[in-house]
Design a protein around this motif. Sequence first.
Motif, short mmCIF file in Angstrom:
data_model
loop_
_atom_site.label_atom_id
_atom_site.label_comp_id
_atom_site.label_asym_id
_atom_site.label_seq_id
_atom_site.Cartn_x
_atom_site.Cartn_y
_atom_site.Cartn_z
N UNK A 197 16.84 -1.58 -15.66
CA UNK A 197 17.57 -3.09 -15.38
C UNK A 197 17.53 -2.90 -14.27
N UNK A 198 18.63 -1.48 -13.57
CA UNK A 198 18.55 -1.47 -12.08
C UNK A 198 17.23 -1.56 -11.45
N UNK A 199 18.16 -2.21 -9.83
CA UNK A 199 17.24 -3.12 -9.08
C UNK A 199 17.09 -1.67 -7.91
N UNK A 200 16.03 -1.16 -7.74
CA UNK A 200 15.97 0.15 -7.01
C UNK A 200 15.34 -0.39 -5.62
N UNK A 201 16.37 0.12 -4.45
CA UNK A 201 15.41 -0.51 -3.35
C UNK A 201 15.08 0.42 -2.61
N UNK A 202 13.80 -0.20 -2.70
CA UNK A 202 12.21 0.60 -2.62
C UNK A 202 11.81 1.12 -0.53
N UNK A 203 12.78 -0.05 -0.05
CA UNK A 203 12.74 -0.61 1.80
C UNK A 203 12.20 0.39 2.21
N UNK A 204 11.73 1.23 3.23
CA UNK A 204 12.00 2.14 4.00
C UNK A 204 11.46 2.91 3.60
N UNK A 205 10.33 3.02 2.41
CA UNK A 205 9.83 4.39 1.75
C UNK A 205 8.48 4.24 2.34
N UNK A 206 7.52 3.56 2.90
CA UNK A 206 6.17 3.07 2.95
C UNK A 206 5.84 2.91 2.09
N UNK A 207 6.79 2.52 1.49
CA UNK A 207 5.83 1.39 -0.27
C UNK A 207 4.98 0.57 0.43
N UNK A 208 3.22 0.61 -0.35
CA UNK A 208 2.76 -0.21 0.27
C UNK A 208 3.48 -1.53 -0.43
N UNK A 209 3.90 -2.39 -1.30
CA UNK A 209 4.66 -2.86 -1.88
C UNK A 209 5.48 -3.79 -1.59
#
Length: 391
Positions: free
Chosen positions: A6-18
Motif C-alpha cells: 500500500x505504501x507509495x514509493x517515490x520512483x522519480x529521480x531514479x532513472x526509472x523508464x516508467x
Amino acid sequence: MKYDFDTVIDRRGTNSLKYDCAKERGKREDVLPLWVADMDFRTAPEILERLEQVVQHGIFGYSEGKEDYFLAVQHWYKEYFSWETKERWLVKTPGVVFAIAAAIRAFTKEGDGVLLQQPVYYPFRETIADNHRVPVNSPLKQVNGRYEMDFEDLEKKIRENHVKLFLLCSPHNPVGRVWEEWELRKVGEICLRYGVLVVSDEIHSDFTYEGHTHHVFAGLSPEFSEITITCTAPSKTFNLAGLQISNIFIPNAKLREAFKKAIAAAGYSQVNLMGLTACQAAYEKGRPWLEEVKAYLANNLAFVREYLKEQLPQIRLVEPEGTYLLWLDFRALGLTEKQREDLIVRKARLWLDSGAMFGPDGEGFERINIACPRSTLRQALEQLKEAVYKK
C-alpha cells in the motif's frame, strides 16, 4: 499481510523508464504512469538480502550460475507447473526479447515470414521487422467479449506464407488470455503438421487469476518439446526487469546449438551477477511474497472492475485470466486515436499504452498496469473519470 504493497514509493529521480522518461517519450512530465510492465512494489526482502550480501562482498566480476541456480529454477517449474526440465536445456540470456531476436536470427532467414497473433506485445513485431523478416499476423478474434485464436486463419497463414517460426504469447499480453490446454494442443498439432518452430514467451506465467491454469506449451507432449524454445524469466514475477536475467529452455540439442551460436554472434556471454543472485533467491525464497502480490492484484482487479461498472460504464474491461495488465475497450467513447491520446495524456494526465501499439487489431483499446498501490490506481481512475465527463 506480511508484506506492504500500500505504501507509495517515490520512483522519480531514479532513472526509472516508467517515471522519469515522459518528456523523452513525448508525454507531459506530470503524467501518472501506468504503462510499462514493471511494478511499483519493492521486491521481496528475501531477494534484497541476497543482493546486499553480494554488494557487501564488493566484487562484481564475470559470473555464471552453478548447479544450485539451476536446481532453484528447475524446482519452481516442477512444483508450480508440473514441468520437468534438464540442466542441459537451459540457456541464460539478458531478457526474453533478446532471446526472441536470437531465435529469429537462428531459425529464419531474411525475408521469411514469422507468425504472431495481434494485438500482441509490440516488441514481437518490431523484432521481426528489425531483423528483416516479415511479420505474418493471424489476429485473435473476440467472441462474446473474450479473445480466442482463429485456428483456421492460423493454419492458412502458415501454409500461404511458408511460415517456419511462430511467436506464441502465453499468457497473452495484452488481452490477458491464459490459453487452455486444448487450445495449445491444437496450436502444437498445426505447427507439427507444417514444420513450424514455436518460440513460447511465458514470462507472465506466474500470474493467473482464480479458475485459470497456465500450461507450459513444451510440457504438453514430447513432440511439442522438440519444436519449442520456451522463454521464462523472474523479471515480471518479482519486479526484477532491470537486473536482466532470463532462462530459455531448448530441449532439442540441434536447435539449442543454433540458438547459442546466434547469441555468440551478438557478442554476448555471461549474464548479470545481480540477476543470477536475484533469480535464485526468488525461486528459493520468494513464493510467500508472490502469493501476497497475487492476492493484492486480484483485489486491484476487483476495484477496477467495480469502478468502471459504476463510474465509467463507457469503458469496458476485457476480463483478464492472467497478467497484471488490463485491456480496456474505449471504443464506445467514439474517439479517434489522436482524440483518445489527448483525453488520456493532456486531460486525464495519465500515461497508458495505446492499443494501436499492439497492432491494428488493438485500435480503440488501452493497456493499463495495475501492479501499484490501490491509492495510485484510484487516483488514476478518478483522473480518467474527470477527463471523460469534461471532454
